[in-house]
Design a protein around this motif. Structure first.
Motif, PDB file in Angstrom:
ATOM      1  N   GLY A   1       0.715  -1.335   0.214  1.00  0.00           N
ATOM      2  CA  GLY A   1      -0.163   0.017   0.114  1.00  0.00           C
ATOM      3  C   GLY A   1       0.971   1.392   0.143  1.00  0.00           C
ATOM      4  O   GLY A   1       1.984   1.155   0.483  1.00  0.00           O
ATOM      5  N   ALA A   2       0.184   2.253  -0.615  1.00  0.00           N
ATOM      6  CA  ALA A   2       1.173   3.671  -0.802  1.00  0.00           C
ATOM      7  C   ALA A   2      -0.165   4.568  -0.909  1.00  0.00           C
ATOM      8  O   ALA A   2      -0.870   4.571  -1.664  1.00  0.00           O
ATOM      9  N   ASN A   3       0.313   5.577  -0.173  1.00  0.00           N
ATOM     10  CA  ASN A   3      -0.564   6.949  -0.532  1.00  0.00           C
ATOM     11  C   ASN A   3      -1.980   6.589  -0.516  1.00  0.00           C
ATOM     12  O   ASN A   3      -2.910   7.140  -1.110  1.00  0.00           O
ATOM     13  N   GLY A   4      -2.660   5.876   0.240  1.00  0.00           N
ATOM     14  CA  GLY A   4      -3.932   5.558   0.367  1.00  0.00           C
ATOM     15  C   GLY A   4      -4.535   4.493  -0.533  1.00  0.00           C
ATOM     16  O   GLY A   4      -5.580   4.342  -0.512  1.00  0.00           O
ATOM     17  N   PHE A   5      -3.704   3.992  -1.372  1.00  0.00           N
ATOM     18  CA  PHE A   5      -3.959   2.912  -2.370  1.00  0.00           C
ATOM     19  C   PHE A   5      -3.605   1.571  -1.838  1.00  0.00           C
ATOM     20  O   PHE A   5      -2.308   1.251  -1.858  1.00  0.00           O
ATOM     21  N   PRO A   6      -4.465   0.629  -1.705  1.00  0.00           N
ATOM     22  CA  PRO A   6      -4.006  -0.752  -1.023  1.00  0.00           C
ATOM     23  C   PRO A   6      -2.989  -1.451  -1.915  1.00  0.00           C
ATOM     24  O   PRO A   6      -2.437  -2.257  -1.634  1.00  0.00           O
ATOM     25  N   GLU A   7      -3.381  -1.174  -3.409  1.00  0.00           N
ATOM     26  CA  GLU A   7      -2.523  -1.761  -4.478  1.00  0.00           C
ATOM     27  C   GLU A   7      -1.282  -1.132  -4.576  1.00  0.00           C
ATOM     28  O   GLU A   7      -0.330  -1.719  -5.320  1.00  0.00           O
ATOM     29  N   GLY A   8      -0.975  -0.302  -4.026  1.00  0.00           N
ATOM     30  CA  GLY A   8       0.405   0.366  -4.258  1.00  0.00           C
ATOM     31  C   GLY A   8       1.307  -0.097  -3.373  1.00  0.00           C
ATOM     32  O   GLY A   8       1.447  -1.138  -2.568  1.00  0.00           O
ATOM     33  N   VAL A   9       2.625   0.211  -3.583  1.00  0.00           N
ATOM     34  CA  VAL A   9       3.687  -0.012  -2.717  1.00  0.00           C
ATOM     35  C   VAL A   9       4.451   1.166  -2.044  1.00  0.00           C
ATOM     36  O   VAL A   9       4.785   2.168  -2.682  1.00  0.00           O
ATOM     37  N   THR A  10       5.040   0.768  -0.741  1.00  0.00           N
ATOM     38  CA  THR A  10       5.778   1.995  -0.412  1.00  0.00           C
ATOM     39  C   THR A  10       7.242   1.286   0.255  1.00  0.00           C
ATOM     40  O   THR A  10       7.407   0.138   0.591  1.00  0.00           O
ATOM     41  N   ALA A  11       8.158   1.901  -0.021  1.00  0.00           N
ATOM     42  CA  ALA A  11       9.696   1.457   0.401  1.00  0.00           C
ATOM     43  C   ALA A  11      10.391   2.442   0.933  1.00  0.00           C
ATOM     44  O   ALA A  11      10.379   3.675   0.669  1.00  0.00           O
ATOM     45  N   TYR A  12      10.937   2.003   2.318  1.00  0.00           N
ATOM     46  CA  TYR A  12      11.881   3.058   3.182  1.00  0.00           C
ATOM     47  C   TYR A  12      13.139   2.369   2.972  1.00  0.00           C
ATOM     48  O   TYR A  12      13.411   1.097   2.903  1.00  0.00           O
ATOM     49  N   GLY A  13      14.184   3.135   2.770  1.00  0.00           N
ATOM     50  CA  GLY A  13      15.444   2.548   2.871  1.00  0.00           C
ATOM     51  C   GLY A  13      16.601   3.480   2.737  1.00  0.00           C
ATOM     52  O   GLY A  13      16.403   4.563   2.677  1.00  0.00           O
ATOM     53  N   SER A  14      17.802   2.700   2.526  1.00  0.00           N
ATOM     54  CA  SER A  14      19.023   3.400   2.273  1.00  0.00           C
ATOM     55  C   SER A  14      19.269   3.718   0.736  1.00  0.00           C
ATOM     56  O   SER A  14      19.394   2.646   0.144  1.00  0.00           O
ATOM     57  N   MET A  15      19.507   4.845   0.419  1.00  0.00           N
ATOM     58  CA  MET A  15      19.628   5.078  -1.034  1.00  0.00           C
ATOM     59  C   MET A  15      20.240   6.304  -1.544  1.00  0.00           C
ATOM     60  O   MET A  15      20.038   7.275  -0.453  1.00  0.00           O
ATOM     61  N   GLN A  16      20.807   6.588  -2.922  1.00  0.00           N
ATOM     62  CA  GLN A  16      20.995   7.807  -3.182  1.00  0.00           C
ATOM     63  C   GLN A  16      19.563   8.664  -3.958  1.00  0.00           C
ATOM     64  O   GLN A  16      19.838   9.647  -4.063  1.00  0.00           O
ATOM     65  N   CYS A  17      19.233   7.791  -4.516  1.00  0.00           N
ATOM     66  CA  CYS A  17      18.097   8.291  -5.519  1.00  0.00           C
ATOM     67  C   CYS A  17      16.799   7.513  -5.699  1.00  0.00           C
ATOM     68  O   CYS A  17      16.291   6.821  -6.347  1.00  0.00           O
TER      69      CYS A  17
END
Lengths: 282, 145, 724
Positions: free
Chosen positions: C188-204
């Motif tokens: 889920g992401a931004n209120g969309f259950p079919e979305g995806v959210t990723a938190y993490g270590s990254m440059q871009c």
């Protein structure tokens, strides 16, 4: 990161040395020997790398009997098995009698490892790259093993039967290391660790010398005394080239991820120049 | 098991072999102590046990029983270590910051008023990939020198 | 901007505290492994164990208890099984082909990490093996080729009194950020259950968004990517985090709960990108006075199994290949070769360290052959203002190559105490370099980066997708905005880049953030000032801000990159203004070699670099010092030992980076010749410090011992071989 399953391993904690030996004995009799755990600087590296170490661990760290300050007793410098590298560095006696052990201790890992790594652990683990081993071998150190039957003493140079194999029996415990003082008197001591990086390196070649007694690490399956070179020196030999030829007969270093056999042999030969008694032009 | 961390006594039920690092991070939620290698090489997990620097990834929790442990979260309790934190901030000794807690703990175990060589020896067990160590020496000298 | 130049700067050039510094020194900063979510489980990757072949089957041991596990393979991918990058050749999860060892094949997740580890061992892949191509020097498959030519090469060579050739090699280098790669994915992401959210270590973060769009066939509003405090990147978290995020999101979508994937050090070392190994041949036409009449360079890079960013690495390597030297005729040919090894990718300097290593070792070779002092030889050939580069770029802005050389020589004399008499062999080496800031050629136009500011009642908030990875991005951008608005630094607030809140400011790479994104923010700030009208003080600003916010609700100004008018580039001919601005640098290194062990140690180092303007002098010095030591590590220690296409020394015990006791005394001097199109004159600083150290050290080794090395790392084994 991916934690190893260290919360599943079984650790038993003896209350005393006697208690530890009893446990070792009964475990050996049951055919399920205990793995000895001191400061953890070898064992926990393996566990973290996912190496499945079977069985139970006997935690020696709390046995203060094994960690007295180094003392001179009966003509020897005596170390408890749990003497850490930091203990060696801080000991005025070690600085006085066996300064190359202080030097070797300073070059073992960082301070964190020096605070936890022990002489008994380094000996028991038996890595040919163990930094204290060439020093102890060159100094004719004796390993004292205790069991229900009492104590027995094995010269360090006879402690290893092959790569990482020792003559310690499963029911025995390393309790002390004794370095006789007489051979140390007035002898020049030399320690050279070659590891590319200045700190925290696993050695590619180590040489330790107490007068004409010379030992090498990382050039074979076990720490090795250069007996032929020693004999040549005792006979008054002065030619560096001749000593180097003899050394080639007694060490057979191999290639691994850290270095090459060719480099190790050549550097071991070069380091003989550090003895100061050999002449490059003879 | 009883552990005293940053002056506070804790009774925990962790397995004796659990790495001190995991006990601190998971059981006590003190996530300031980091893991960088699991080999005792990088020093990111450095904490003090009874004043001595150790790699907490190589210490079974049972061996820390009854000891006094200091982690980065406890530095602010001591004016000398607060000074160290401030100097790390002011001197830009913390770039990405992942080595910083361990680096500061190793600095805490340095002799008083350390020379540059003592600092280099005392911090040789802590790897930093960002700074080239220059600003770290500056910070330690500023705070402890 | 001209108005700004004339007043005294109050925030830029000052040593303000880092925005996130207090969190880092107290342990409060949250890195990805410090984060927990309810019901979170752990993910891991099943990887190939052969370098090339066909996958016959992937089987799960039927005797193993698979309850509680989530399994993902290529069949679970809803969109395209392709990691979005320059070309579409790399799958997220291998289907039937194996192109390299450690290639991801399947994913596992479980709530218990110990069970997860056991699960990994209970998966068996069977293969039909094919002979792999492991050596890029003899490889035949070309991933990318380019050529730059200017002037008449044959005529230039004919003018020469001597033609001097040399071939130089560099090995893999691992970025070795101390925090390994890691992500937590949430369904889920931004209120969309079919979305995806990723938190993490990254440059871009937006590279990750683009990768997830394709992988899940989702539109952008159903994807959210949040950068967490990142423990170092150095290029190593430019492209690979897209793969880690994709994997974690696949598992999270299937499991329906958050999934944490943190690479262990060993996995990070064997699986993720490294610096491209190179072999570079120089042919230089030289007149007897040392003047270069022609330069002909041929380079090969080891791309590994997939394209990733190799074309742009090759391009930057080629454009910098002459080093900071002029010549009337030049030809540079480059190829990236495919091998069955893990793909190589971005690493600080992006090809320029490899090509300038060859250039600078070869300059010393030329000096030796011609009997000219190496410093004098360089002086005779250094670019001057108004000279033309290999791509035909006329260097209109101040070229300060001579200036940094003079300053480095002076600094080196005074900064370092001469070491006492030693049994060791001692010597000094030099290297000069230049480094273009920002994307190459038309790259910035294509990126069309956006960034801006949001008005708050008591200041402004930066809205920028550029990431803080230790280099000080957030602090430096806040300073630029504070200065542009003539407000105190404390008025500028910053946030972790969250694609639900910040625009795409382009990747945080290529020494571009300060110069490119800083300029966009400077312009956005100027627009905000117009909206606000004149204010005399901070309090006055707050009054006006509150009034404007009351009237409009929110005030957000997002600006976009605008190409400075004078920059022209032709991608077809590879001619034109390759970069808007160049940093100019000079390194001097003192080295000692132990004649018994052949170990070389760098004992003193000087780096003088013109970066236009140091927005934050301490941060800029930190970049130079850190980049220098990373270069010294590459020169002396860092050796990726490959066997059958996989790294053998994949731990910190055996892959050696410099400790405090290996680091020399590093003296740094920043030269500031302002670049008119950069914010307050700033150019890039992140990458250039690593361009010079390797050559300076190899030249010093030659000076000290006579050992002529053509390859790095200068390990004792290699020095022994050369000394014989």
């Amino acid at each position: 990161m991916g934690q190893p399953a260290t919360d599943r391993i079984e650790i038993v904690k003896p209350q005393s040395l006697r208690h530890a030996i009893d446990w070792l004995t009964s475990a050996a009799e049951d055919g399920s020997p205990l793995t000895l755990l001191a400061g953890g600087t070898d064992i926990y590296v393996l566990l973290n790398a996912g190496v499945p170490l079977q069985g139970r661990f006997l935690d020696l760290w709390g046995l203060t009997e094994l960690r007295p300050a180094p003392v001179v007793s009966g003509g020897s410098l005596v170390f408890g098995a749990l003497t850490t590298y930091t203990d060696c560095i801080r000991s005025a006696l070690v600085q006085k009698h066996l300064p190359i052990l202080v030097q070797a201790s300073r070059e073992v890992g960082g301070v964190q490892i020096q605070n936890r790594g022990t002489l008994g652990g380094n000996i028991g683990n038996g890595s040919p790259a163990g930094d204290s081993l060439p020093v102890l071998a060159a100094a004719d150190a004796q390993v004292v093993l205790a069991s229900v039957n009492g104590e027995r003493t094995v010269p360090l140079t006879e402690f290893y039967s092959s790569y990482r194999k020792t003559v310690r029996r499963p029911y025995e415990l390393i309790v002390r290391v004794e370095v006789p003082l007489a051979p140390l008197q007035k002898q020049k001591q030399i320690f050279r660790k070659v590891g590319t990086r200045a700190a925290q390196a696993i050695s590619k070649v180590v040489m330790a010398a107490v007068g004409p007694q010379i030992a090498f690490g990382s050039v074979g399956p076990t720490v090795v005394r250069a007996r032929k070179v020693e004999a040549y020196l005792r006979e008054g030999g002065r030619s560096l080239a001749a000593a180097q030829r003899l050394l080639k007969q007694e060490i057979h270093p191999i290639d691994d991820v850290r270095s090459t056999g060719v480099y190790r042999l050549k550097v071991a030969q070069n380091l003989l120049a550090e003895l100061g008694t050999l002449d490059a032009h003879k | 098991m009883k552990l005293t961390v940053n002056g506070q006594a804790h009774a925990i039920s962790a397995a004796p072999g659990k790495r001190l690092l995991d006990t601190l991070r998971e059981d006590l939620k003190l996530t300031g102590t980091k893991e960088g290698c699991g080999e005792g090489e990088c020093g990111a997990c450095t904490v003090l046990i009874d004043g001595e620097a150790v790699n907490s990834c190589l210490v079974p929790t049972c061996q820390a029983e009854g000891t006094k442990i200091l982690t980065v979260e406890g530095l602010a309790q001591n004016p000398r270590w607060r000074k160290l934190q401030k100097a790390f901030l002011e001197c830009n000794a913390a770039q990405c910051g992942i080595c910083t807690p361990g680096m500061m703990l190793s600095a805490c175990a340095l002799p008083p008023q350390p020379t540059l060589q003592q600092i280099r020896v005392g911090l040789a067990g802590n790897l930093c990939r960002c700074t080239g160590y220059v600003k770290i020496y500056d910070a330690v000298k500023k705070a402890l020198g | 901007m001209s108005k700004v130049k004339n007043r005294r700067l109050k925030v830029v050039g000052k040593r303000v505290p880092r925005t996130e510094g207090a969190d880092k020194v107290t342990g409060r900063a949250r890195y990805i492994d410090d984060m927990q979510f309810d019901h979170m489980i752990y993910g891991a990757t099943v990887r190939t164990t052969i370098p090339r072949g066909r996958i016959v089957s992937v089987e799960r041991d039927t005797a193993f208890d698979w309850s509680g596990f989530t399994w993902v393979d290529h069949r679970d991918i809803p969109g395209k099984n392709i990691v979005a990058m320059i070309v579409e050749d790399q799958p997220f999860l291998a289907v039937d082909r194996v192109e390299h060892q450690t290639e991801p094949v399947a994913l596992l997740a479980h709530a218990d990490r110990a069970r997860l580890a056991e699960g990994l061992k209970a998966v068996r892949i069977t293969y039909q093996e094919e002979p792999p191509v492991l050596d890029f020097e003899t490889a035949t498959e070309v991933l990318k080729e380019l050529s730059i030519a200017r002037g008449d090469l044959a005529a230039g060579l004919a003018l020469a009194d001597k033609i001097i050739e040399g071939t130089y090699r560099t090995g893999h280098q691992e970025q070795l950020y101390i925090e390994t790669n890691g992500m937590i994915a949430l369904p889920g992401a931004n209120g969309f259950p079919e979305g995806v959210t990723a938190y993490g270590s990254m440059q871009c973060p937006y590279y990750v968004v683009k990768a997830l769009e394709k992988l899940f066939r989702l539109d952008r509003e159903r994807i959210r990517v949040v950068q967490t405090t990142t423990g170092g990147g150095f290029g190593g978290k430019e492209e690979y985090p897209s793969i880690v995020a994709g994997h974690a999101c696949l598992l999270a979508r299937k499991a329906g709960v958050p999934v944490k994937m943190i690479y262990e050090r060993h996995e990070d070392l064997i699986a993720t990108t490294k610096r491209h190994p190179s072999i570079i041949t120089w042919r230089a036409g030289v007149k007897s006075d040392g003047t270069l009449t022609a330069i002909d360079i041929d380079m090969r890079l080891d791309g590994g199994a997939y394209m990733t960013l190799s074309p742009v690495v090759l391009s930057r390597a080629a454009i910098h290949a002459t080093g900071p030297y002029r010549t009337p005729s030049v030809r540079i040919r480059g190829r990236v070769m495919k091998t069955n090894t893990p793909p190589n990718g971005a690493f600080r300097g992006f090809g320029a360290p490899q090509s300038q290593f060859a250039a600078e070792v070869h300059m010393d070779r030329i000096a030796e052959v011609m009997g000219i002092d190496p410093i004098e030889l360089r002086r005779r050939n250094l670019f001057q203002t108004g000279d033309t580069t290999a791509t035909g770029q006329v260097l209109h802005d101040r070229v300060s190559a001579d200036e940094v050389l003079d300053k480095a020589l002076a600094k080196h004399r005074v900064a370092h105490r001469r070491s006492k008499k030693t049994k060791k062999l001692a010597g000094t080496g030099i290297a000069m370099f230049f480094h273009g800031s920002g994307f190459t050629g038309g790259g910035e136009v294509r990126l069309a980066s956006r960034a801006g500011v949001e008005l708050l009642p008591d200041g402004v908030r930066l809205l920028v997708g550029s990431t803080e990875i230790g280099q000080g991005t957030r602090t430096m951008l806040a300073q630029i905005v504070a200065e542009s608005l003539e407000l105190p630094y404390a008025f500028v607030k910053t946030i972790d880049p969250d694609t639900a809140q910040v625009p795409d400011s382009g990747p945080t790479v290529a020494s571009r953030t300060c110069m490119i994104v800083g300029t966009i923010l400077q312009r956005a700030s100027a627009k905000l000032r117009i909206e606000l009208g004149p204010y005399k003080s901070g309090d006055d600003f707050k009054k006006r801000a509150k009034a404007l916010l009351k009237k409009r609700g929110t005030v957000v100004i997002i600006d976009q990159y605008e190409k400075p008018g004078e920059i022209e580039w032709n991608d077809e001919t590879y001619q034109g203004d390759a970069y808007g601005a160049y940093a100019w640098g000079c390194n001097l290194a003192d080295v000692e070699i132990d004649p018994l062990t052949y170990e070389a140690r760098c004992t003193a180092f000087t780096s003088v670099i013109d970066i236009g303007r140091a927005i934050h002098p301490l941060l800029a010095e930190g970049q130079i010092e850190g980049g220098t030591l990373q270069g010294i590590g590459w020169a002396l220690f860092e050796d990726v030992v490959m066997k059958n296409g996989v790294m053998q020394n994949a731990n910190l015990t055996n892959y050696i980076i410099p400790t405090t006791l290996d680091a020399p005394h590093i003296a740094v001097e920043i030269v500031e010749n302002p670049y008119p199109n950069g914010p307050f004159g700033a150019k890039g600083v992140g990458e250039c410090p690593i361009d010079g150290p390797a050559a300076a050290i190899v030249n010093a080794i030659r000076d000290a011992s006579g050992a002529r090395l053509d390859a790095i790392p200068a390990t004792p084994e290699r020095i022994m071989k050369v000394l014989g």
